[in-house]
Write a protein that holds these residues in place. Structure first.
Motif, PDB file in Angstrom:
ATOM      1  N   GLN A   1      83.405  20.940 -52.300  1.00 30.00           N
ATOM      2  CA  GLN A   1      83.151  21.771 -53.472  1.00 30.00           C
ATOM      3  C   GLN A   1      82.671  23.125 -52.973  1.00 30.00           C
ATOM      4  O   GLN A   1      81.622  23.222 -52.332  1.00 30.00           O
ATOM      5  CB  GLN A   1      82.094  21.129 -54.359  1.00 30.00           C
ATOM      6  N   SER A   2      83.440  24.163 -53.230  1.00 30.96           N
ATOM      7  CA  SER A   2      83.048  25.487 -52.760  1.00 30.96           C
ATOM      8  C   SER A   2      83.742  26.522 -53.640  1.00 30.96           C
ATOM      9  O   SER A   2      84.177  26.232 -54.754  1.00 30.96           O
ATOM     10  CB  SER A   2      83.433  25.656 -51.281  1.00 30.96           C
ATOM     11  N   SER A   3      83.796  27.721 -53.130  1.00 27.11           N
ATOM     12  CA  SER A   3      84.460  28.815 -53.829  1.00 27.11           C
ATOM     13  C   SER A   3      85.114  29.707 -52.787  1.00 27.11           C
ATOM     14  O   SER A   3      84.594  29.846 -51.665  1.00 27.11           O
ATOM     15  CB  SER A   3      83.438  29.637 -54.619  1.00 27.11           C
ATOM     16  N   THR A   4      86.212  30.324 -53.172  1.00 28.11           N
ATOM     17  CA  THR A   4      86.848  31.257 -52.231  1.00 28.11           C
ATOM     18  C   THR A   4      85.955  32.477 -51.987  1.00 28.11           C
ATOM     19  O   THR A   4      86.239  33.266 -51.089  1.00 28.11           O
ATOM     20  CB  THR A   4      88.227  31.706 -52.736  1.00 28.11           C
ATOM     21  N   ALA A   5      84.869  32.598 -52.761  1.00 30.56           N
ATOM     22  CA  ALA A   5      83.876  33.641 -52.463  1.00 30.56           C
ATOM     23  C   ALA A   5      83.257  33.418 -51.096  1.00 30.56           C
ATOM     24  O   ALA A   5      82.727  34.353 -50.483  1.00 30.56           O
ATOM     25  CB  ALA A   5      82.786  33.655 -53.535  1.00 30.56           C
ATOM     26  N   ASN A   6      83.312  32.169 -50.609  1.00 30.29           N
ATOM     27  CA  ASN A   6      82.705  31.842 -49.315  1.00 30.29           C
ATOM     28  C   ASN A   6      83.660  32.008 -48.134  1.00 30.29           C
ATOM     29  O   ASN A   6      83.289  31.722 -46.997  1.00 30.29           O
ATOM     30  CB  ASN A   6      82.171  30.408 -49.353  1.00 30.29           C
ATOM     31  N   LEU A   7      84.884  32.443 -48.409  1.00 36.48           N
ATOM     32  CA  LEU A   7      85.805  32.720 -47.298  1.00 36.48           C
ATOM     33  C   LEU A   7      85.200  33.809 -46.401  1.00 36.48           C
ATOM     34  O   LEU A   7      84.727  34.835 -46.891  1.00 36.48           O
ATOM     35  CB  LEU A   7      87.158  33.209 -47.819  1.00 36.48           C
TER      36      LEU A   7
ATOM     37  N   PRO B   1      86.606  24.642 -46.787  1.00 35.41           N
ATOM     38  CA  PRO B   1      85.143  24.627 -46.831  1.00 35.41           C
ATOM     39  C   PRO B   1      84.615  23.322 -46.226  1.00 35.41           C
ATOM     40  O   PRO B   1      85.383  22.471 -45.761  1.00 35.41           O
ATOM     41  CB  PRO B   1      84.832  24.716 -48.323  1.00 35.41           C
ATOM     42  N   GLU B   2      83.306  23.175 -46.247  1.00 35.69           N
ATOM     43  CA  GLU B   2      82.666  21.988 -45.690  1.00 35.69           C
ATOM     44  C   GLU B   2      83.009  20.742 -46.496  1.00 35.69           C
ATOM     45  O   GLU B   2      83.486  20.838 -47.620  1.00 35.69           O
ATOM     46  CB  GLU B   2      81.141  22.193 -45.690  1.00 35.69           C
ATOM     47  N   GLY B   3      82.701  19.600 -45.871  1.00 39.55           N
ATOM     48  CA  GLY B   3      82.906  18.328 -46.560  1.00 39.55           C
ATOM     49  C   GLY B   3      84.158  17.587 -46.129  1.00 39.55           C
ATOM     50  O   GLY B   3      84.542  16.601 -46.750  1.00 39.55           O
ATOM     51  N   VAL B   4      84.812  18.074 -45.050  1.00 43.09           N
ATOM     52  CA  VAL B   4      85.993  17.357 -44.574  1.00 43.09           C
ATOM     53  C   VAL B   4      85.586  15.946 -44.159  1.00 43.09           C
ATOM     54  O   VAL B   4      84.441  15.705 -43.771  1.00 43.09           O
ATOM     55  CB  VAL B   4      86.671  18.093 -43.385  1.00 43.09           C
ATOM     56  N   GLY B   5      86.528  15.021 -44.270  1.00 45.41           N
ATOM     57  CA  GLY B   5      86.211  13.649 -43.914  1.00 45.41           C
ATOM     58  C   GLY B   5      87.457  12.795 -43.928  1.00 45.41           C
ATOM     59  O   GLY B   5      88.550  13.274 -44.273  1.00 45.41           O
ATOM     60  N   PRO B   6      87.302  11.527 -43.548  1.00 44.59           N
ATOM     61  CA  PRO B   6      88.476  10.680 -43.341  1.00 44.59           C
ATOM     62  C   PRO B   6      89.165  10.240 -44.631  1.00 44.59           C
ATOM     63  O   PRO B   6      88.525  10.050 -45.662  1.00 44.59           O
ATOM     64  CB  PRO B   6      87.898   9.466 -42.597  1.00 44.59           C
ATOM     65  N   ILE B   7      90.476  10.085 -44.522  1.00 45.11           N
ATOM     66  CA  ILE B   7      91.259   9.411 -45.550  1.00 45.11           C
ATOM     67  C   ILE B   7      91.966   8.241 -44.877  1.00 45.11           C
ATOM     68  O   ILE B   7      92.287   8.308 -43.689  1.00 45.11           O
ATOM     69  CB  ILE B   7      92.294  10.348 -46.227  1.00 45.11           C
TER      70      ILE B   7
END
Ligand code: MN
Length: 292
Positions: free
Chosen positions: A227-233, A261-267
């Protein structure tokens, strides 16, 4: 306008629950080919986006539910991608077991530039992510804003860069993470078939005058993971195009994955990934084991 590729490489505009077939605007000889959308985008750069609206107003609608949606750009000439373009993602990777050699937190997409993924890794909103059967490896979701280039961009200024954007789409950059004892190139780890779902449509740039503050979210099953925003690019859309166009020429239909953004993880097989970007749309992609 929301544009889709559907059925036998037709091009259409989505209006409510209908698809208006715009294939008559695709220049010969590209109609009905995987390159129909690229040619359509190039044509629109010449005749103007208002042409899409007037054509859509006259066209005949098909129920959206009756068509098979393809990736909105089935065969981009190039698929560029930004590494390390959100601060909190850099921080999570710096402490990740997947980067055993460590990460220099000062190195961002501004210093590193772009990498390329195989454009054939692209699939669409009706497809699935197929994970190869490679025991011990982890496959991660990355939730990204996808930019579709509208016209040839070479050495464009930052100020002129957004004028080269045709539109935006949701993009999942699926990644096989590094593991001890393996040394695969990043390009290959991210280029397995189906590792770049895009869609469900392209929203033309006239509807997104400012791409610098769009909410971007990704769920795995019902769990909100990103969950983020492209404002954080760190490097925004205009600057990505400015910098890349100083390296090579970008063409109509090329796709740029702007970073996660952060929060990547396994599928894992059986999961369902859902991506949603404010003002653009959402799509759900199941995850399966590859059968070949
Ligand atoms: Mn990525």
């Amino acid at each position: 306008v929301k544009l889709v590729a559907f059925d036998a490489f037709r091009v259409g505009a989505v209006e409510g629950d209908q698809v208006i077939d715009l294939s008559s605007l695709v220049p010969v000889p590209y109609g009905g080919t995987p390159y129909a959308m690229n040619a359509f985008i190039e044509r629109i750069a010449e005749v103007g986006e208002s042409t899409i609206r007037s054509a859509a107003g006259k066209g005949e609608g098909l129920p959206l539910s009756s068509v098979h949606l393809l990736p909105p750009v089935p065969r981009p000439g190039q698929l560029l991608a930004a590494p390390l373009n959100y601060r909190r993602h850099i921080n999570e990777m710096a402490s990740s077991k997947h980067v055993p050699s460590g990460l220099d937190r000062e190195k961002t997409a501004r210093e590193l530039g772009f990498f390329v993924k195989a454009s054939a890794s692209i699939v669409g909103p009706a497809d699935v992510i197929e994970l190869p059967n490679l025991p011990g490896r982890e496959f991660h979701h990355e939730c990204e804003l996808g930019v579709v280039i509208g016209r040839t961009a070479r050495a464009v200024t930052r100020e002129a860069a957004l004028g080269h954007v045709f539109g935006y789409t949701c993009l999942i950059d699926v990644t096989m993470r590094m593991a001890p004892g393996f040394e695969e190139e990043r390009a290959m780890r991210k280029s397995y078939h189906s590792f770049t779902p895009i869609g469900p449509h392209i929203v033309t740039a006239d509807e997104i005058p400012d791409p610098t503050d769009l909410a971007i979210r990704l769920w795995v099953n019902d769990e909100l993971r990103q969950q983020s925003s492209t404002a954080n690019l760190i490097v925004d859309v205009a600057e990505l195009i400015h910098l890349a166009s100083a390296v090579t020429t970008l063409h109509a239909g090329d796709v740029y994955a702007t970073g996660t953004p952060e929060g990547v993880g396994p599928i894992v097989p059986g999961d369902e990934v859902r991506i949603e970007i404010e003002g653009i749309g959402a799509m759900r992609i199941p995850v399966r084991t590859r059968r070949w």
